[in-house]
Design an enzyme around this catalytic site. Structure first.
Site, PDB file in Angstrom:
ATOM      1  N   HIS A 264       0.836  -1.203   0.000  1.00  0.00           N
ATOM      2  CA  HIS A 264       0.000   0.000   0.000  1.00  0.00           C
ATOM      3  C   HIS A 264       0.876   1.260   0.000  1.00  0.00           C
ATOM      4  CE1 HIS A 264      -3.664   2.381   1.077  1.00  0.00           C
ATOM      5  NE2 HIS A 264      -2.771   3.153   1.672  1.00  0.00           N
ATOM      6  N   GLU A 265       1.785   1.315   0.954  1.00  0.00           N
ATOM      7  CA  GLU A 265       2.620   2.518   1.073  1.00  0.00           C
ATOM      8  C   GLU A 265       3.565   2.670  -0.118  1.00  0.00           C
ATOM      9  OE1 GLU A 265       1.555   4.552   3.134  1.00  0.00           O
ATOM     10  OE2 GLU A 265       0.454   3.242   4.503  1.00  0.00           O
ATOM     11  N   HIS A 268       1.803   4.588  -2.700  1.00  0.00           N
ATOM     12  CA  HIS A 268       1.881   6.032  -2.421  1.00  0.00           C
ATOM     13  C   HIS A 268       3.252   6.580  -2.840  1.00  0.00           C
ATOM     14  CE1 HIS A 268      -1.866   6.871  -0.360  1.00  0.00           C
ATOM     15  NE2 HIS A 268      -1.674   5.953   0.566  1.00  0.00           N
ATOM     16  N   GLU A 294      -4.550   7.979  -2.999  1.00  0.00           N
ATOM     17  CA  GLU A 294      -5.014   6.691  -2.485  1.00  0.00           C
ATOM     18  C   GLU A 294      -5.284   5.706  -3.630  1.00  0.00           C
ATOM     19  OE1 GLU A 294      -4.821   6.017   0.633  1.00  0.00           O
ATOM     20  OE2 GLU A 294      -6.121   4.299   1.006  1.00  0.00           O
TER      21      GLU A 294
HETATM   22 CO    CO Z   1      -3.161   5.298   1.939  1.00  0.00          CO
END
Ligand code: CO
Length: 502
Positions: A264-265, A268, A294
């Site tokens: 997830h990160e 980003h 996101e």
């Molecule tokens: Co996020």
């Protein structure tokens, strides 16, 4: 244009200050010894105040006004126009809030955050409630000061998702809700039982670290322009495209936590690393909105990170690194386990199907709260009712209910819907990527995400704020934001898993 050069210089100073603040905040979460907290909070508050002041000095000698009128007269090129328009928008917002208001809000929210921690530990909403009341009063006031035409919530949403109106969010999330509730019911009634307990084991932190780092690199994360550290809650932060960091957390009994939070990160961080370093200091070197940000993280966590294709490549490596328990678990069972759907209390631990219901509950509540239709005292009751209605579960206490998230203590009203918007943008972008790269699924099976990343860089990352969120969606996908791609994605993926037609 000479004034534009001066203006860019002023913006650059602000960006350097922001980066310095970012490093201090990163350090606070990752490195700082516990006794440093008090003074660090003061340092950060002082610098944040300076930054706000410096920002308002952008218009010294009427520089911003001059550029705004040059914009109206068509004297700027299109890139300059994008920069001036974006800064004028933020300046307009900031200017409407007095220094006293900003300081008061900072004070009230920092006290509230401290109390929130204790209230959550004790699971006692009544402790937190007086603080939240003050915050809600201030946020209602903020909305009035900033101004709106339709609902005061618009004024708050605008801080996180400019270009998006409450009515639009409401329509699209309602539609998602109407789809998700019966779909979840169908999954629950299905005879298939994915077995998440398969994922439990004993995973030494050092080995998890090495594995997560290998996954991050496979996804294209440049560790010479980033790093992976540990923090209580995983996050990503960026000081420039050449220094874009992430954190994770290692659970010794379950490697899934570190794996999926890392992916997830990384999503980003890939966005940040893909911004144009030459535009550092202007909005053209900044991400578009929280929702678009996101969308990138969710794509790497879910569309890639929880796909059968990617694990076709990665699972043998996982089995080799952690023969116990994975050597004896079939890849299909592993895939079902990581995609296990079950209504749960905690947003951050929820699956792809139920996640947006958690967000929709928060959105509906905070919108009504800002509009004055409900009051702070009503929150636990309404929260629990909605969890029963949408997810079919009973909330046993406030800690696992209304007190679970930090956002309201921070005063971040209008933030929550950007998570769901991110999921919708993501599904729509990914559908477009699959069309543009017909071999994408085959490439994922080889662990090759390079063409996807190049596509995201070309069409999304590298533009910074040159386009607005709605423009980028239109440009990249050929249509405005719609929930259809998300619904199709969820329907296809989870029908296969739960109808046993995998
Ligand atoms: Co996020």
């Amino acid at each position: 244009m000479e004034q534009y050069t001066t203006f860019k210089q002023r913006l650059l100073t602000l960006t350097h200050l922001t980066a310095a603040l970012g490093v201090l905040s990163w350090d606070q979460e990752v490195m700082m010894p516990p006794k440093g907290a008090g003074k660090r909070a003061e340092t950060i508050a002082e610098l944040a105040g300076l930054l706000h002041e410096r920002f308002l000095h952008l218009n010294d000698d009427a520089l911003l006004d001059t550029l705004k009128s040059a914009l109206t007269k068509g004297e700027l090129d299109d890139r300059q126009e994008a920069v001036v328009r974006e800064i004028a928008r933020i300046y307009d917002r900031e200017q409407k809030l007095s220094k006293e208001f900003v300081q008061n809000l900072a004070l009230v929210t920092s006290e509230a955050t401290e109390t929130w921690k204790t209230a959550k530990e004790k699971s006692d909403f009544s402790m937190f409630s007086p603080h939240l009341k003050k915050i809600v009063t201030l946020k209602r006031e903020e909305a009035q000061l900033i101004g709106f035409t339709d609902t005061p919530y618009d004024a708050l949403l605008d801080a996180y998702e400019p270009d998006m109106k409450t009515a639009e969010v409401s329509t699209i999330l309602n539609d998602v809700k109407q789809f998700l509730i019966p779909f979840l019911k169908k999954i629950q009634d299905s005879p298939n039982t994915a077995r998440p307990e398969l994922l439990a084991g004993s995973f030494p932190v050092e080995k998890q670290k090495a594995f997560s780092e290998m996954v991050a690199k496979t996804l294209g994360y440049d560790l010479d322009a980033g790093r992976i550290d540990v923090s209580a809650h995983p996050f990503s932060t960026s000081f420039s495209p050449l220094d874009s960091r992430i954190t994770t957390r290692y659970d010794k009994t379950d490697i899934s936590y570190a794996l999926f939070s890392t992916m997830h990160e990384v999503g980003h961080a890939l966005y940040e690393q893909g911004l144009n370093p030459e535009e550092f200091g202007t909005p053209l070197g900044e991400y578009i909105s929280l929702g678009i940000h996101e969308s990138q993280s969710r794509m790497y966590e879910n569309q890639i990170g929880k796909s059968l294709e990617f694990w076709t490549f990665m699972y043998p490596k996982l089995q080799k690194a952690f023969p116990k328990p994975f050597a004896s678990i079939d890849i299909n069972d592993y895939y079902r386990a990581i995609n296990h759907v079950t209504p749960s209390l905690i947003r951050t631990e929820s699956d792809e199907v139920t996640y947006n219901l958690h967000i929709i509950i928060r959105f509906e509540i905070e919108r009504n709260l800002i509009e004055g239709k409900i009051e702070v005292e009503d929150l636990p009751k309404i929260w629990n009712q909605k969890y029963k209605e949408y997810l079919g579960i009973d909330v046993p206490n406030d800690a696992q209910g209304v007190l679970q998230d930090i956002h309201w203590a921070h005063g971040s009203f209008g933030y929550f819907p950007t998570y769901s918007l991110g999921n919708l943008y993501c599904a729509q972008f990914f559908a477009a990527a699959k069309k543009a790269i017909p071999e994408l699924e085959e490439e994922l099976k080889k662990g090759d995400t390079s063409r996807l990343l190049a596509w995201l860089r070309l069409h999304i990352h590298s533009h910074g704020k040159y386009y607005t969120a709605s423009q980028i969606v239109q440009n990249v996908t050929g249509e405005p934001l719609t929930s259809q791609h998300f619904k199709d994605y969820i329907q296809n993926k989870f029908s296969k898993i739960y109808d046993n037609t995998l």
